[in-house]
Design an enzyme around this catalytic site. Structure first.
Site, PDB file in Angstrom:
ATOM      1  N   GLY A   1     -30.220 -40.709 -10.099  1.00 49.95           N
ATOM      2  CA  GLY A   1     -30.983 -41.644 -10.927  1.00 49.95           C
ATOM      3  C   GLY A   1     -30.199 -42.801 -11.532  1.00 49.95           C
ATOM      4  O   GLY A   1     -30.788 -43.722 -12.082  1.00 49.95           O
TER       5      GLY A   1
ATOM      6  N   CYS B   1     -39.395 -36.639 -13.632  1.00 49.60           N
ATOM      7  CA  CYS B   1     -38.186 -36.206 -12.913  1.00 49.60           C
ATOM      8  C   CYS B   1     -38.322 -34.698 -12.775  1.00 49.60           C
ATOM      9  O   CYS B   1     -38.697 -34.017 -13.739  1.00 49.60           O
ATOM     10  CB  CYS B   1     -36.936 -36.565 -13.705  1.00 49.60           C
ATOM     11  SG  CYS B   1     -35.425 -35.752 -13.103  1.00 49.60           S
ATOM     12  N   THR B   2     -38.025 -34.193 -11.584  1.00 42.91           N
ATOM     13  CA  THR B   2     -38.287 -32.772 -11.330  1.00 42.91           C
ATOM     14  C   THR B   2     -37.345 -31.838 -12.092  1.00 42.91           C
ATOM     15  O   THR B   2     -37.586 -30.636 -12.139  1.00 42.91           O
ATOM     16  CB  THR B   2     -38.223 -32.482  -9.815  1.00 42.91           C
ATOM     17  OG1 THR B   2     -36.952 -32.921  -9.313  1.00 42.91           O
ATOM     18  CG2 THR B   2     -39.338 -33.207  -9.083  1.00 42.91           C
ATOM     19  N   HIS B   3     -36.299 -32.378 -12.665  1.00 43.10           N
ATOM     20  CA  HIS B   3     -35.435 -31.536 -13.511  1.00 43.10           C
ATOM     21  C   HIS B   3     -36.093 -31.243 -14.867  1.00 43.10           C
ATOM     22  O   HIS B   3     -35.807 -30.216 -15.480  1.00 43.10           O
ATOM     23  CB  HIS B   3     -34.098 -32.249 -13.785  1.00 43.10           C
ATOM     24  CG  HIS B   3     -33.111 -32.186 -12.651  1.00 43.10           C
ATOM     25  ND1 HIS B   3     -33.282 -32.883 -11.486  1.00 43.10           N
ATOM     26  CD2 HIS B   3     -31.954 -31.489 -12.516  1.00 43.10           C
ATOM     27  CE1 HIS B   3     -32.241 -32.638 -10.679  1.00 43.10           C
ATOM     28  NE2 HIS B   3     -31.428 -31.793 -11.294  1.00 43.10           N
TER      29      HIS B   3
ATOM     30  N   CYS C   1     -38.124 -34.894  -5.564  1.00 45.93           N
ATOM     31  CA  CYS C   1     -37.299 -35.720  -6.441  1.00 45.93           C
ATOM     32  C   CYS C   1     -37.999 -37.073  -6.560  1.00 45.93           C
ATOM     33  O   CYS C   1     -38.222 -37.741  -5.541  1.00 45.93           O
ATOM     34  CB  CYS C   1     -35.918 -35.884  -5.820  1.00 45.93           C
ATOM     35  SG  CYS C   1     -34.825 -37.008  -6.694  1.00 45.93           S
ATOM     36  N   ASN C   2     -38.350 -37.454  -7.774  1.00 46.55           N
ATOM     37  CA  ASN C   2     -39.036 -38.735  -7.983  1.00 46.55           C
ATOM     38  C   ASN C   2     -38.135 -39.906  -7.588  1.00 46.55           C
ATOM     39  O   ASN C   2     -38.600 -40.902  -7.019  1.00 46.55           O
ATOM     40  CB  ASN C   2     -39.407 -38.894  -9.463  1.00 46.55           C
ATOM     41  CG  ASN C   2     -40.441 -37.888  -9.920  1.00 46.55           C
ATOM     42  OD1 ASN C   2     -41.615 -38.196 -10.011  1.00 46.55           O
ATOM     43  ND2 ASN C   2     -40.020 -36.677 -10.209  1.00 46.55           N
ATOM     44  N   THR C   3     -36.848 -39.783  -7.891  1.00 43.76           N
ATOM     45  CA  THR C   3     -35.899 -40.860  -7.630  1.00 43.76           C
ATOM     46  C   THR C   3     -35.747 -41.071  -6.117  1.00 43.76           C
ATOM     47  O   THR C   3     -35.861 -42.201  -5.617  1.00 43.76           O
ATOM     48  CB  THR C   3     -34.536 -40.502  -8.258  1.00 43.76           C
ATOM     49  OG1 THR C   3     -34.746 -40.126  -9.620  1.00 43.76           O
ATOM     50  CG2 THR C   3     -33.570 -41.651  -8.192  1.00 43.76           C
TER      51      THR C   3
ATOM     52  N   ASP D   1     -33.932 -32.022  -3.074  1.00 39.05           N
ATOM     53  CA  ASP D   1     -33.730 -32.717  -4.359  1.00 39.05           C
ATOM     54  C   ASP D   1     -32.256 -33.098  -4.486  1.00 39.05           C
ATOM     55  O   ASP D   1     -31.399 -32.565  -3.783  1.00 39.05           O
ATOM     56  CB  ASP D   1     -34.135 -31.821  -5.538  1.00 39.05           C
ATOM     57  CG  ASP D   1     -33.994 -32.536  -6.892  1.00 39.05           C
ATOM     58  OD1 ASP D   1     -34.235 -33.762  -6.959  1.00 39.05           O
ATOM     59  OD2 ASP D   1     -33.609 -31.892  -7.887  1.00 39.05           O
ATOM     60  N   SER D   2     -31.989 -33.997  -5.435  1.00 38.99           N
ATOM     61  CA  SER D   2     -30.608 -34.395  -5.721  1.00 38.99           C
ATOM     62  C   SER D   2     -29.836 -33.254  -6.374  1.00 38.99           C
ATOM     63  O   SER D   2     -28.628 -33.360  -6.539  1.00 38.99           O
ATOM     64  CB  SER D   2     -30.621 -35.591  -6.664  1.00 38.99           C
ATOM     65  OG  SER D   2     -31.229 -35.197  -7.893  1.00 38.99           O
TER      66      SER D   2
HETATM   67  N1  DGL Z   1     -34.705 -34.658  -9.895  1.00 38.64           N
HETATM   68  C1  DGL Z   1     -34.636 -36.049  -9.709  1.00 38.64           C
HETATM   69  C2  DGL Z   1     -35.990 -36.738  -9.949  1.00 38.64           C
HETATM   70  O1  DGL Z   1     -37.023 -36.133  -9.845  1.00 38.64           O
HETATM   71  C3  DGL Z   1     -33.555 -36.892 -10.238  1.00 38.64           C
HETATM   72  C4  DGL Z   1     -32.352 -36.448 -10.896  1.00 38.64           C
HETATM   73  C5  DGL Z   1     -31.173 -37.345 -10.584  1.00 38.64           C
HETATM   74  O2  DGL Z   1     -30.526 -37.060  -9.584  1.00 38.64           O
HETATM   75  O3  DGL Z   1     -30.916 -38.301 -11.316  1.00 38.64           O
HETATM   76  O4  DGL Z   1     -36.032 -37.900 -10.206  1.00 38.64           O
END
Ligand code: DGL
Length: 254
Positions: A45, A186-188, A75-77, A12-13
């Site tokens: 993102g 978003c996984t956060h 991470c979706n992004t 992930d980011s």
């Molecule tokens: N956790 C990330 C996601 O699922 C993105 C967070 C980011 O780096 O902006 O999209």
């Protein structure tokens, strides 16, 4: 070591991917996982697609050098920017990504109104546009870009008045009409789910894609005969481009 006993790479980011890792550990406790968070370059993102693709491909190449049997882009992004390229690069191991869980949300109610909370890049990406088109007959999908939300989680702020004020200001315009479901794209965001629920009030079901992603990984590992032969509990190895974040990763995994 046999390939099936190597760890599963989870990327992930930042620390958000722990929400997906948590589900995978729950589902496959015997597996070893190798989590890498790239907090030094977060947020992804608000970057360009090209930059996110480069960072993701480079970080996963670094992880792959250590010996892995699968890649999970938690991470979706990063998934929307790089999954295609990663599947071209790693053809002999499962490469699993995550995308906003529109399917279960659209099934909540025929013709329902679904808010999708995600990073600005995810909601602008072609991949998300295609996903919206796929469900347009079943639901009214309303994308909500949330610049700044992942930073709360990166800073370990999961509740409190500052977060609540941010969410109220962000979501109020979208809550003028009732919503049937809210997707955490978003996984956060699952780490601030309770505060989000507080702001949106009772009613909409809040859905995220972590469980579906864990199930997809299990399916792919089974199909490719890559499940570990270990019968005891596996280990989770953490690595972070900001090493001080490892404590937060452990706290979030619980
Ligand atoms: N956790 C990330 C996601 O699922 C993105 C967070 C980011 O780096 O902006 O999209």
């Amino acid at each position: 070591m046999e390939i099936r006993d190597l760890p599963i790479a989870v990327f992930d980011s930042g620390v958000g991917g722990i929400s997906v890792l948590r589900e995978m550990v729950r589902l496959m406790p015997e597996e070893n996982f190798y989590f890498f968070g790239d907090s030094i370059h977060a947020p992804y993102g608000t970057k360009s697609v090209e930059e996110v693709q480069r960072l993701t491909v480079d970080n996963i190449a670094y992880m792959a050098k250590k010996g892995i049997k699968a890649v999970v882009v938690a991470c979706n992004t990063a998934t929307s920017a790089a999954i295609k390229r990663l599947r071209e690069l790693y053809t002999d191991i499962p490469v699993v990504g995550i995308e906003p869980a529109l399917k279960p949300a659209a099934m909540e109610k025929q013709g329902g109104r679904v808010l999708v909370l995600a990073t600005p890049m995810t909601v602008q990406a072609n991949k998300f546009h295609d996903l919206m088109v796929r469900y347009e007959d079943q639901a009214t999908v309303v994308p909500v870009g949330c610049p700044g939300l992942m930073e709360f989680v990166e800073n370990g702020i999961l509740d409190g008045s500052q977060l609540k004020t941010y969410l109220k200001d962000l979501l109020e315009p979208y809550l003028q009409e009732p919503a049937d479901a809210v997707v955490l794209g978003c996984t956060h965001y699952p780490f601030v789910k309770e505060t989000i629920a507080d702001v949106i009030g009772p009613g909409p079901h809040i859905i995220d894609g972590s469980e579906g992603t864990a199930r997809e990984l299990l399916r792919r590992l089974t199909e490719m005969k890559l499940l570990t032969s270990r019968k005891t509990r596996g280990e989770v190895l953490f690595e972070e481009s900001v090493p001080e974040k490892i404590e937060l990763c452990k706290r979030l995994l619980g």
